[in-house]
Motif scaffolding. Structure first.
Motif, PDB file in Angstrom:
ATOM      1  N   ASP A  11      -6.874  -9.777  -1.452  1.00 41.55           N
ATOM      2  CA  ASP A  11      -6.452  -8.291  -1.165  1.00 41.55           C
ATOM      3  C   ASP A  11      -5.234  -7.649  -1.860  1.00 41.55           C
ATOM      4  O   ASP A  11      -5.193  -6.475  -2.039  1.00 41.55           O
ATOM      5  CB  ASP A  11      -6.627  -8.054   0.251  1.00 41.55           C
ATOM      6  CG  ASP A  11      -5.296  -8.617   1.052  1.00 41.55           C
ATOM      7  OD1 ASP A  11      -4.636  -9.275   0.368  1.00 41.55           O
ATOM      8  OD2 ASP A  11      -5.480  -8.094   2.274  1.00 41.55           O
ATOM      9  N   SER A  65       0.627  -1.180  -0.039  1.00 40.15           N
ATOM     10  CA  SER A  65      -0.073   0.007   0.048  1.00 40.15           C
ATOM     11  C   SER A  65       0.864   1.278  -0.125  1.00 40.15           C
ATOM     12  O   SER A  65       0.412   2.290  -0.649  1.00 40.15           O
ATOM     13  CB  SER A  65      -0.888   0.035   1.359  1.00 40.15           C
ATOM     14  OG  SER A  65      -1.780  -1.037   1.087  1.00 40.15           O
ATOM     15  N   GLU A  99     -13.395  -4.832   4.870  1.00 46.76           N
ATOM     16  CA  GLU A  99     -12.178  -4.180   5.554  1.00 46.76           C
ATOM     17  C   GLU A  99     -11.848  -2.860   5.184  1.00 46.76           C
ATOM     18  O   GLU A  99     -11.484  -1.996   6.080  1.00 46.76           O
ATOM     19  CB  GLU A  99     -10.853  -5.170   5.276  1.00 46.76           C
ATOM     20  CG  GLU A  99     -11.087  -6.180   5.758  1.00 46.76           C
ATOM     21  CD  GLU A  99      -9.751  -7.234   5.112  1.00 46.76           C
ATOM     22  OE1 GLU A  99      -9.194  -6.994   4.076  1.00 46.76           O
ATOM     23  OE2 GLU A  99      -9.520  -8.277   5.768  1.00 46.76           O
ATOM     24  N   LYS A 100     -11.925  -2.350   3.905  1.00 47.37           N
ATOM     25  CA  LYS A 100     -11.770  -1.042   3.357  1.00 47.37           C
ATOM     26  C   LYS A 100     -12.738   0.032   4.435  1.00 47.37           C
ATOM     27  O   LYS A 100     -12.274   0.932   4.880  1.00 47.37           O
ATOM     28  CB  LYS A 100     -12.004  -0.878   1.913  1.00 47.37           C
ATOM     29  CG  LYS A 100     -11.742   0.248   1.439  1.00 47.37           C
ATOM     30  CD  LYS A 100     -11.773   0.442  -0.206  1.00 47.37           C
ATOM     31  CE  LYS A 100     -13.175   0.015  -0.777  1.00 47.37           C
ATOM     32  NZ  LYS A 100     -13.407   0.104  -2.072  1.00 47.37           N
ATOM     33  N   ARG A 127      -9.313  -4.575  -3.342  1.00 52.78           N
ATOM     34  CA  ARG A 127      -9.992  -4.784  -2.095  1.00 52.78           C
ATOM     35  C   ARG A 127     -11.571  -4.275  -2.672  1.00 52.78           C
ATOM     36  O   ARG A 127     -12.349  -3.445  -1.829  1.00 52.78           O
ATOM     37  CB  ARG A 127      -9.653  -3.658  -1.155  1.00 52.78           C
ATOM     38  CG  ARG A 127      -8.416  -4.077  -0.413  1.00 52.78           C
ATOM     39  CD  ARG A 127      -7.879  -3.248   0.851  1.00 52.78           C
ATOM     40  NE  ARG A 127      -6.993  -3.836   1.563  1.00 52.78           N
ATOM     41  CZ  ARG A 127      -6.862  -4.498   2.532  1.00 52.78           C
ATOM     42  NH1 ARG A 127      -7.857  -5.158   2.929  1.00 52.78           N
ATOM     43  NH2 ARG A 127      -5.905  -4.959   2.924  1.00 52.78           N
ATOM     44  N   ASP A 128     -12.027  -4.702  -3.756  1.00 56.11           N
ATOM     45  CA  ASP A 128     -13.245  -4.273  -4.223  1.00 56.11           C
ATOM     46  C   ASP A 128     -13.902  -5.626  -5.144  1.00 56.11           C
ATOM     47  O   ASP A 128     -13.056  -6.062  -5.794  1.00 56.11           O
ATOM     48  CB  ASP A 128     -13.301  -3.141  -4.796  1.00 56.11           C
ATOM     49  CG  ASP A 128     -14.726  -2.659  -5.648  1.00 56.11           C
ATOM     50  OD1 ASP A 128     -15.508  -2.091  -5.105  1.00 56.11           O
ATOM     51  OD2 ASP A 128     -14.791  -3.092  -6.701  1.00 56.11           O
ATOM     52  N   ASN A 162      -2.896   1.629  -3.057  1.00 52.95           N
ATOM     53  CA  ASN A 162      -3.704   0.872  -2.229  1.00 52.95           C
ATOM     54  C   ASN A 162      -4.688   0.142  -3.193  1.00 52.95           C
ATOM     55  O   ASN A 162      -4.578   0.231  -4.256  1.00 52.95           O
ATOM     56  CB  ASN A 162      -4.656   1.827  -1.412  1.00 52.95           C
ATOM     57  CG  ASN A 162      -5.597   2.579  -2.221  1.00 52.95           C
ATOM     58  OD1 ASN A 162      -6.335   2.179  -2.896  1.00 52.95           O
ATOM     59  ND2 ASN A 162      -6.005   3.987  -1.715  1.00 52.95           N
ATOM     60  N   GLY A 163      -5.465  -1.025  -2.611  1.00 57.04           N
ATOM     61  CA  GLY A 163      -6.000  -1.607  -3.380  1.00 57.04           C
ATOM     62  C   GLY A 163      -7.416  -1.285  -3.634  1.00 57.04           C
ATOM     63  O   GLY A 163      -8.513  -2.018  -4.250  1.00 57.04           O
ATOM     64  N   SER A 164      -7.784  -0.228  -3.390  1.00 55.07           N
ATOM     65  CA  SER A 164      -9.249   0.455  -3.774  1.00 55.07           C
ATOM     66  C   SER A 164      -9.603   0.696  -4.826  1.00 55.07           C
ATOM     67  O   SER A 164     -10.735   0.877  -5.399  1.00 55.07           O
ATOM     68  CB  SER A 164      -9.339   1.729  -2.608  1.00 55.07           C
ATOM     69  OG  SER A 164      -9.163   1.124  -1.429  1.00 55.07           O
ATOM     70  N   GLY A 219     -13.155  -7.651   1.309  1.00 55.87           N
ATOM     71  CA  GLY A 219     -11.974  -6.708   0.959  1.00 55.87           C
ATOM     72  C   GLY A 219     -12.805  -5.427   1.284  1.00 55.87           C
ATOM     73  O   GLY A 219     -12.070  -4.514   1.892  1.00 55.87           O
ATOM     74  N   MET A 220     -13.856  -5.227   0.472  1.00 58.18           N
ATOM     75  CA  MET A 220     -14.769  -4.337   0.774  1.00 58.18           C
ATOM     76  C   MET A 220     -14.912  -3.662   2.164  1.00 58.18           C
ATOM     77  O   MET A 220     -14.958  -2.567   2.724  1.00 58.18           O
ATOM     78  CB  MET A 220     -15.939  -4.287  -0.157  1.00 58.18           C
ATOM     79  CG  MET A 220     -15.547  -4.131  -1.623  1.00 58.18           C
ATOM     80  SD  MET A 220     -17.018  -4.470  -2.743  1.00 58.18           S
ATOM     81  CE  MET A 220     -17.921  -3.011  -2.175  1.00 58.18           C
TER      82      MET A 220
END
Length: 184
Positions: free
Chosen positions: A67, A11, A120-121, A71-72, A38-40, A117-118
């Protein structure tokens, strides 16, 4: 059997991707692509894009965890779809998921881990917001994370005629950070 391409992501710049790379190589990756960010979002994930473009029929894209890819849920499924469209396989080490377009349970598992993942975000953002609100309630001034990029260094390299990509490489930052520093 085709080649295995690894994908690793951390990240932030202060995290080390080497542990992921070593594990992926130990699992058979002939080359490991890595991104910092970031993985968003899939935006700016140039190495992931490069890895997917290089996939040929029978090849495999390997990641250690869902992840690390995204993260989506939508992004994770998009990656899987793009890999399958290249007649390749998406394999995740932990939990063991192999997505090749023939096993509906693999897609269900990918969806579930995308949802996790979502969540967690969401929880990370909620904790951050509570911390900011608590700091403001104490009368502290919240200014965000301290700057880690010297705008002067970016401008100096630009004045020397370097492009954004070369500046980013030299300063070990993302190109988007270079553009933000130049615009500030």
């Amino acid at each position: 059997m085709g080649k295995t391409l690894g994908y690793a992501r951390v990240s932030t710049d202060d995290q080390d991707v080497q542990t992921q790379k070593a594990k992926l190589e130990g699992l058979g990756a002939v080359v490991v692509f890595s991104d910092i960010g970031n993985g968003s979002s899939l935006d700016g994930r140039t190495q992931l894009e490069a890895a997917i473009r290089l996939l040929e029929p029978g090849d495999e894209l390997l990641a250690l965890h869902p992840d690390r890819l995204a993260r989506d849920t939508g992004d994770l499924l998009t990656i899987g779809k793009r890999v399958i469209e290249r007649s390749a396989i998406l394999r995740i080490y932990d939990p063991a998921i192999t997505l090749d377009g023939t096993d509906m349970m693999a897609e269900v598992m990918l969806t579930i881990f995308g949802m996790i993942g979502m969540m967690e975000k969401h929880f990370i953002k909620a904790r951050q917001r509570r911390g900011i609100d608590a700091a403001k309630a104490r009368g502290d001034v919240y200014k965000g994370r301290p700057a880690t990029i010297s705008q002067d260094d970016v401008r100096q390299l630009r004045a020397e005629g370097l492009g954004a990509t070369e500046i980013a490489k030299r300063l070990k930052i993302g190109r988007a950070s270079v553009y933000r520093a130049l615009a500030a």
